[in-house]
Scaffold this motif. Structure first.
Motif, short mmCIF file in Angstrom:
data_model
loop_
_atom_site.label_atom_id
_atom_site.label_comp_id
_atom_site.label_asym_id
_atom_site.label_seq_id
_atom_site.Cartn_x
_atom_site.Cartn_y
_atom_site.Cartn_z
N MET A 1 54.14 51.39 49.38
CA MET A 1 53.70 50.96 48.17
C MET A 1 52.53 50.62 47.83
SD MET A 1 56.18 48.47 45.91
CE MET A 1 57.54 49.05 44.98
N ASN A 2 51.68 51.16 47.13
CA ASN A 2 50.35 50.78 46.89
C ASN A 2 49.85 49.81 45.80
OD1 ASN A 2 49.35 52.39 48.90
ND2 ASN A 2 49.05 54.25 47.28
N LYS A 3 49.14 48.79 45.81
CA LYS A 3 48.85 47.68 44.89
C LYS A 3 47.92 48.26 43.98
CE LYS A 3 46.78 44.82 47.38
NZ LYS A 3 46.10 43.66 47.85
N PRO A 4 48.08 48.01 42.70
CA PRO A 4 47.29 48.67 41.84
C PRO A 4 45.60 48.07 42.14
CG PRO A 4 48.57 47.11 40.73
CD PRO A 4 49.16 47.32 42.26
N LYS A 5 44.68 48.97 41.72
CA LYS A 5 43.54 48.41 42.08
C LYS A 5 42.73 48.03 40.88
CE LYS A 5 42.58 51.58 46.01
NZ LYS A 5 41.72 52.77 46.38
N LYS A 6 42.25 47.11 41.02
CA LYS A 6 41.50 46.36 39.71
C LYS A 6 40.00 46.59 39.66
CE LYS A 6 44.44 42.37 40.05
NZ LYS A 6 44.31 40.90 39.95
N GLU A 7 39.29 46.51 38.65
CA GLU A 7 37.85 46.55 38.61
C GLU A 7 37.12 45.63 39.24
OE1 GLU A 7 36.20 49.05 37.47
OE2 GLU A 7 37.91 50.24 37.01
N PRO A 8 36.37 45.67 40.34
CA PRO A 8 35.69 44.43 41.02
C PRO A 8 34.81 43.61 40.20
CG PRO A 8 34.64 46.57 41.77
CD PRO A 8 35.96 47.06 40.54
N VAL A 9 34.36 44.15 38.88
CA VAL A 9 33.62 43.55 38.01
C VAL A 9 34.21 42.13 37.77
CG1 VAL A 9 33.44 43.87 35.66
CG2 VAL A 9 31.46 44.92 36.93
N LYS A 10 35.62 42.16 37.66
CA LYS A 10 36.19 40.90 37.23
C LYS A 10 36.67 39.93 38.49
CE LYS A 10 38.08 43.71 33.25
NZ LYS A 10 39.44 44.14 32.76
N ASN A 11 36.08 40.34 39.60
CA ASN A 11 36.38 39.51 40.85
C ASN A 11 35.23 38.78 41.09
OD1 ASN A 11 37.38 38.30 43.08
ND2 ASN A 11 38.25 40.28 43.90
N GLY A 12 35.58 37.35 41.06
CA GLY A 12 34.31 36.40 41.12
C GLY A 12 33.89 36.18 42.23
N LYS A 13 34.86 36.56 43.60
CA LYS A 13 34.82 36.47 45.07
C LYS A 13 33.79 37.33 45.31
CE LYS A 13 39.15 34.56 45.93
NZ LYS A 13 40.58 34.78 46.44
N ILE A 14 33.66 38.81 44.89
CA ILE A 14 33.02 39.66 45.25
C ILE A 14 31.64 39.60 44.86
CG2 ILE A 14 32.43 42.32 44.47
CD1 ILE A 14 35.36 42.88 44.74
N TRP A 15 31.36 38.87 43.52
CA TRP A 15 30.03 38.40 42.84
C TRP A 15 29.35 37.50 43.91
CZ3 TRP A 15 27.40 41.90 40.27
CH2 TRP A 15 28.01 42.65 39.50
#
Length: 79
Positions: A1-15
């Motif tokens: 089962m694959n997790k749905p991928k989110k847009e990384p722009v909304k992830n604060g940790k990535i920034w």
């Protein structure tokens, strides 16, 4: 089962990680005119910037591979 991928722009940790890596490869924190110690004739700060650039490239690859939604929802449903 694959997790749905989110847009990384909304992830604060990535920034935060992007900001830290960009700070590492920006030479503003090195003293003016610093070139010693030399390692194989290359200033130490050059190795820091090259290493930071490598880490930034690896992190961008990780984000694109694991966090970026590359296919539209319609294309995924068609499979």
């Amino acid at each position: 089962m694959n997790k749905p991928k989110k847009e990384p722009v909304k992830n604060g940790k990535i920034w935060i990680v992007f900001g830290l890596l960009l700070a590492v490869i920006t030479p503003w924190y090195f003293p003016t005119g610093s070139y010693k110690p030399l390692i194989f004739g290359i200033p130490y700060w050059a190795f820091i910037i090259i290493g930071g650039s490598f880490l930034l490239s690896a992190f961008v690859t990780y984000v694109l591979k694991n966090h970026w939604q590359l296919e539209e929802d319609d294309e995924e449903e068609a499979k």
